[in-house]
Structure formats: structure tokens, C-alpha cells
Motif scaffolding. Structure first.
Motif, PDB file in Angstrom:
ATOM      1  N   UNK A 157      29.151  -7.153  -9.425  1.00 26.84           N
ATOM      2  CA  UNK A 157      28.986  -6.390  -8.186  1.00 26.84           C
ATOM      3  C   UNK A 157      29.820  -5.119  -8.232  1.00 26.84           C
ATOM      4  N   UNK A 158      30.999  -5.164  -8.852  1.00 26.38           N
ATOM      5  CA  UNK A 158      31.768  -3.934  -9.074  1.00 26.38           C
ATOM      6  C   UNK A 158      30.945  -2.930  -9.882  1.00 26.38           C
ATOM      7  N   UNK A 159      30.275  -3.420 -10.902  1.00 23.82           N
ATOM      8  CA  UNK A 159      29.439  -2.546 -11.731  1.00 23.82           C
ATOM      9  C   UNK A 159      28.302  -1.955 -10.910  1.00 23.82           C
ATOM     10  N   UNK A 160      27.642  -2.798 -10.119  1.00 22.66           N
ATOM     11  CA  UNK A 160      26.550  -2.309  -9.280  1.00 22.66           C
ATOM     12  C   UNK A 160      27.050  -1.251  -8.298  1.00 22.66           C
ATOM     13  N   UNK A 161      28.236  -1.462  -7.754  1.00 27.07           N
ATOM     14  CA  UNK A 161      28.802  -0.496  -6.820  1.00 27.07           C
ATOM     15  C   UNK A 161      29.091   0.834  -7.522  1.00 27.07           C
ATOM     16  N   UNK A 162      29.623   0.763  -8.742  1.00 26.40           N
ATOM     17  CA  UNK A 162      29.868   1.991  -9.509  1.00 26.40           C
ATOM     18  C   UNK A 162      28.568   2.764  -9.713  1.00 26.40           C
ATOM     19  N   UNK A 163      27.517   2.058 -10.063  1.00 26.68           N
ATOM     20  CA  UNK A 163      26.221   2.708 -10.283  1.00 26.68           C
ATOM     21  C   UNK A 163      25.705   3.335  -8.991  1.00 26.68           C
ATOM     22  N   UNK A 164      25.952   2.681  -7.876  1.00 24.99           N
ATOM     23  CA  UNK A 164      25.462   3.192  -6.596  1.00 24.99           C
ATOM     24  C   UNK A 164      26.196   4.457  -6.167  1.00 24.99           C
ATOM     25  N   UNK A 165      27.419   4.665  -6.680  1.00 22.93           N
ATOM     26  CA  UNK A 165      28.233   5.802  -6.271  1.00 22.93           C
ATOM     27  C   UNK A 165      28.134   6.998  -7.218  1.00 22.93           C
ATOM     28  N   UNK A 166      27.325   6.885  -8.269  1.00 21.73           N
ATOM     29  CA  UNK A 166      27.176   8.009  -9.193  1.00 21.73           C
ATOM     30  C   UNK A 166      26.559   9.209  -8.477  1.00 21.73           C
ATOM     31  N   UNK A 167      27.042  10.410  -8.745  1.00 18.64           N
ATOM     32  CA  UNK A 167      26.469  11.596  -8.099  1.00 18.64           C
ATOM     33  C   UNK A 167      25.068  11.928  -8.592  1.00 18.64           C
ATOM     34  N   UNK A 168      24.694  11.398  -9.762  1.00 22.71           N
ATOM     35  CA  UNK A 168      23.346  11.620 -10.301  1.00 22.71           C
ATOM     36  C   UNK A 168      22.948  10.403 -11.133  1.00 22.71           C
ATOM     37  N   UNK A 169      21.664  10.087 -11.111  1.00 16.82           N
ATOM     38  CA  UNK A 169      21.154   8.950 -11.862  1.00 16.82           C
ATOM     39  C   UNK A 169      20.390   9.444 -13.086  1.00 16.82           C
ATOM     40  N   UNK A 170      20.182   8.535 -14.031  1.00 20.24           N
ATOM     41  CA  UNK A 170      19.416   8.839 -15.233  1.00 20.24           C
ATOM     42  C   UNK A 170      18.580   7.609 -15.571  1.00 20.24           C
ATOM     43  N   UNK A 171      17.752   7.733 -16.582  1.00 23.44           N
ATOM     44  CA  UNK A 171      16.965   6.573 -16.999  1.00 23.44           C
ATOM     45  C   UNK A 171      17.874   5.441 -17.443  1.00 23.44           C
ATOM     46  N   UNK A 172      18.968   5.784 -18.130  1.00 24.15           N
ATOM     47  CA  UNK A 172      19.885   4.746 -18.613  1.00 24.15           C
ATOM     48  C   UNK A 172      20.623   4.069 -17.475  1.00 24.15           C
ATOM     49  N   UNK A 173      21.055   4.822 -16.481  1.00 19.82           N
ATOM     50  CA  UNK A 173      21.739   4.195 -15.358  1.00 19.82           C
ATOM     51  C   UNK A 173      20.761   3.358 -14.538  1.00 19.82           C
ATOM     52  N   UNK A 174      19.497   3.824 -14.426  1.00 20.73           N
ATOM     53  CA  UNK A 174      18.489   3.048 -13.699  1.00 20.73           C
ATOM     54  C   UNK A 174      18.196   1.729 -14.424  1.00 20.73           C
ATOM     55  N   UNK A 175      18.118   1.793 -15.755  1.00 24.64           N
ATOM     56  CA  UNK A 175      17.892   0.569 -16.533  1.00 24.64           C
ATOM     57  C   UNK A 175      19.076  -0.390 -16.400  1.00 24.64           C
ATOM     58  N   UNK A 176      20.295   0.156 -16.414  1.00 17.27           N
ATOM     59  CA  UNK A 176      21.475  -0.692 -16.258  1.00 17.27           C
ATOM     60  C   UNK A 176      21.517  -1.306 -14.863  1.00 17.27           C
ATOM     61  N   UNK A 177      21.082  -0.555 -13.854  1.00 13.48           N
ATOM     62  CA  UNK A 177      21.010  -1.108 -12.495  1.00 13.48           C
ATOM     63  C   UNK A 177      20.075  -2.308 -12.452  1.00 13.48           C
ATOM     64  N   UNK A 178      18.895  -2.177 -13.072  1.00  9.15           N
ATOM     65  CA  UNK A 178      17.936  -3.290 -13.102  1.00  9.15           C
ATOM     66  C   UNK A 178      18.506  -4.492 -13.834  1.00  9.15           C
ATOM     67  N   UNK A 179      19.194  -4.240 -14.953  1.00  5.74           N
ATOM     68  CA  UNK A 179      19.804  -5.324 -15.723  1.00  5.74           C
ATOM     69  C   UNK A 179      20.906  -6.005 -14.918  1.00  5.74           C
ATOM     70  N   UNK A 180      21.687  -5.225 -14.198  1.00  2.43           N
ATOM     71  CA  UNK A 180      22.780  -5.778 -13.395  1.00  2.43           C
ATOM     72  C   UNK A 180      22.244  -6.623 -12.249  1.00  2.43           C
ATOM     73  N   UNK A 181      21.214  -6.131 -11.572  1.00  2.75           N
ATOM     74  CA  UNK A 181      20.606  -6.903 -10.482  1.00  2.75           C
ATOM     75  C   UNK A 181      20.070  -8.235 -10.989  1.00  2.75           C
ATOM     76  N   UNK A 182      19.415  -8.207 -12.146  1.00  2.00           N
ATOM     77  CA  UNK A 182      18.891  -9.442 -12.731  1.00  2.00           C
ATOM     78  C   UNK A 182      20.015 -10.405 -13.086  1.00  2.00           C
TER      79      UNK A 182
END
Length: 310
Positions: A157-182
Motif C-alpha cells: 500500500x505504501x508503494x501504491x500510495x507513492x505511485x498515486x502521488x507521482x506528478x506524471x505517469x508513464x506506461x511503466x508506472x501504470x503497469x506497476x500500479x496494475x501489478x501492485x493492485x493485483x
């Protein structure tokens, strides 16, 4: 070692800060990192000492290994978030140098350490697109399956929160978000150990920030709050073979309860409201119960009708 004691003497650390500040030049990189961590653990801040530590670390950044650099910026981030706004530090140069040292040694860090590095950079408000999206996100994606241990749920959840606070997203961060949620869905809420109210609050905040209307995770949060354990299908068998845990709401502090209450108020989508409605009502009831108990105690006695459990 002294900083890890349950009760650290703030006066003793204040004395040490005055004594040590002029002599930090004589410390090695690992010693600088450990000293920074000790004061962060003790929650004692000395501007002179941290100025000296950061100055020395900047000058000798090349001598830091990845883990020592991580230890230093992790401690610095914990100090930073504890300071009032008018005392916030400006350490961008040493943070940049040590972040580079962490990046060079990403392959030597465990998944937990990678998440700590990500969290520290976010708390220090340091964003390097190449480091985050080009190195850190791929490293985490490759090793996230190795994350184990009792703190894995909170770390995800710390990781998911870090991803949510990024000032910009990318394909890699979006993929990591999906992996983290799973991964969070797969692990579910911990069946044993201390309740994780802060993690549940942070999970809801992160889902809202990311625009992820994840019905299964909202269901997990609601079940954890009302029953003390998640009721995802993957955990049904395990729950049958373990003792039923105490209700989460009866174990959390007033501050944690209020934090949960505020987080759930952020989830306003119809599906989130439906899955969190019972949890919201349970939190409201518990808040009222505690206020009534406080009032009864303040007036010199506890009424059995006010708190039937006592």
C-alpha cells in the motif's frame, strides 16, 4: 542502539547533537547514515547537526553504497515530514547525489528496500523522471513477487500510495500500479498480527487518487473494518483454520479511527459507497461510543447503559 529503545531520552540526544555536529567530518559514510537514522528514530531534530550531516554526505556521496544512501535519505525523509512548515529543510543537492547512488545499486536492494527508497523520495518531494520511470518502476515490477513477510500488505500500500502521488505517469508506472493492485488483492488483509488501520486508510486514499474504482479492494477494506479480517475468496480456507481476530475498530486509537473515517469519506463513487456503507456506519457508531464513554468518565463514572461492554 539507544535510539531503538522504547523510550529514548530527548535531552540526551539534544546533548549529543551539540557535541557531534563539529566532528561529523571524522565519520565514514555508513556511520553518517546510521547517525542520521538514529536521530530520526529518536524523533530529535537539530538543525546544526543535520546541516553538518548533509554537507558531509554531499561531499562524500561517491563513497556511499546503495544501502547506506538509502538509509540516509530514508531517515532524512522521516525527519522532514515531522517538521513544521516553517522549519522544512532544503537538501535537494545531497538528495540528488544520494538518489543517484541508490540508482546505481538498485540490483542489490530487496523489494522492501526499493519501496522504502521510493517512499523516501516521495516524502522528500524529489522527482527524477528517468530514475522513477526508467529504473525504479522496472526494478520493482521485476521483484514485487518476492515481497514477503508480515509487513508485505502495508508495504504494497505504501508503494501504491507513492505511485498515486507521482506528478506524471508513464506506461511503466501504470503497469506497476496494475501489478501492485493485483498483489494486494492476492495477499488480502493480514489474518494475524496488529491491525493495519493506517494502511487501510492509505489504500482508500490511493485508489481515489489513482481513479481506480476497484470493487474487490473496497470490499476488502469494508470487510477488514467491520469483521477484523478480509473476506476475499482466497482467504476463506485460512480463516476457517485460524482464531477469529478481534474487531479492528475496538483496537485502533482515536487518531487512527478518525483517519479511517476521513479516508472513507473520499470514496464517493456508487460502487465504493455501496461496499463501504456498513464500514462507515460502524466507524460512526464507534466514534459516538467513545465520545459517550469519555463524557461519562469525565463526569465521574461510567454508565453501563452508555457502554454495555464494560
Amino acid at each position: 542502539a539507544y535510539a531503538r529503545m522504547p523510550v529514548a531520552d530527548a535531552d540526551f540526544f539534544a546533548f549529543l547533537a551539540d557535541v557531534l555536529a563539529p566532528y561529523v567530518y571524522d565519520l565514514s559514510a555508513p556511520e553518517l547514515a546510521r547517525l542520521c537514522r538514529a536521530f530520526a528514530n529518536a524523533a530529535v531534530y537539530s538543525e546544526d547537526l543535520f546541516d553538518a550531516l548533509c554537507s558531509e554526505a554531499k561531499q562524500r556521496a561517491r563513497t556511499f553504497g546503495a544501502l547506506d544512501a538509502l538509509t540516509f535519505i530514508d531517515a532524512l525523509s522521516r525527519v522532514q515530514v515531522s517538521l513544521p512548515e516553517d522549519m522544512l529543510r532544503e537538501d535537494s543537492e545531497v538528495i540528488r547525489e544520494l538518489a543517484h547512488r541508490v540508482a546505481v545499486g538498485l540490483g542489490t536492494l530487496s523489494p522492501s528496500e526499493l519501496i522504502r527508497a521510493f517512499k523516501a523520495l516521495v516524502q522528500l518531494d524529489y522527482y527524477d523522471r528517468r530514475l522513477v520511470h526508467g529504473k525504479l518502476c522496472p526494478a520493482l515490477a521485476n521483484r514485487l513477487a518476492q515481497l514477503q513477510g508480515p509487513s508485505a500488505f502495508a508495504e504494497l500500500i505504501d508503494l501504491l500510495n507513492c505511485l498515486s502521488l507521482l506528478p506524471a505517469q508513464s506506461q511503466r508506472s501504470a503497469e506497476l500500479t496494475s501489478t501492485t493492485l493485483a498483489a494486494i488483492r492476492s495477499k488480502g488483509y493480514p489474518l494475524t498480527g496488529r491491525p493495519e488501520p493506517k494502511a487501510l486508510a492509505l489504500l482508500v486514499q490511493s485508489l481515489v487518487q489513482l481513479g481506480q474504482d476497484d470493487e474487490e479492494l473496497y470490499e476488502l477494506v469494508g470487510s477488514a473494518i467491520t469483521q477484523g479480517s478480509a473476506s476475499t475468496p482466497s482467504q476463506q480456507t485460512a480463516r476457517q483454520t485460524t482464531a477469529q481476530p478481534h474487531s479492528l475498530l475496538s483496537l485502533v486509537s482515536d487518531e487512527e479511527l478518525e483517519e479511517l473515517h476521513q479516508a472513507l469519506a473520499l470514496a464517493t463513487s456508487p460502487s465504493a459507497k455501496a461496499r463501504l456503507s456498513v464500514a462507515r456506519q460502524a466507524i460512526t457508531t464507534e466514534l459516538k461510543r467513545r465520545k459517550a464513554l469519555d463524557a461519562a468518565t469525565t463526569h465521574g463514572g461510567i454508565d453501563a447503559e452508555t457502554d454495555p461492554e464494560l
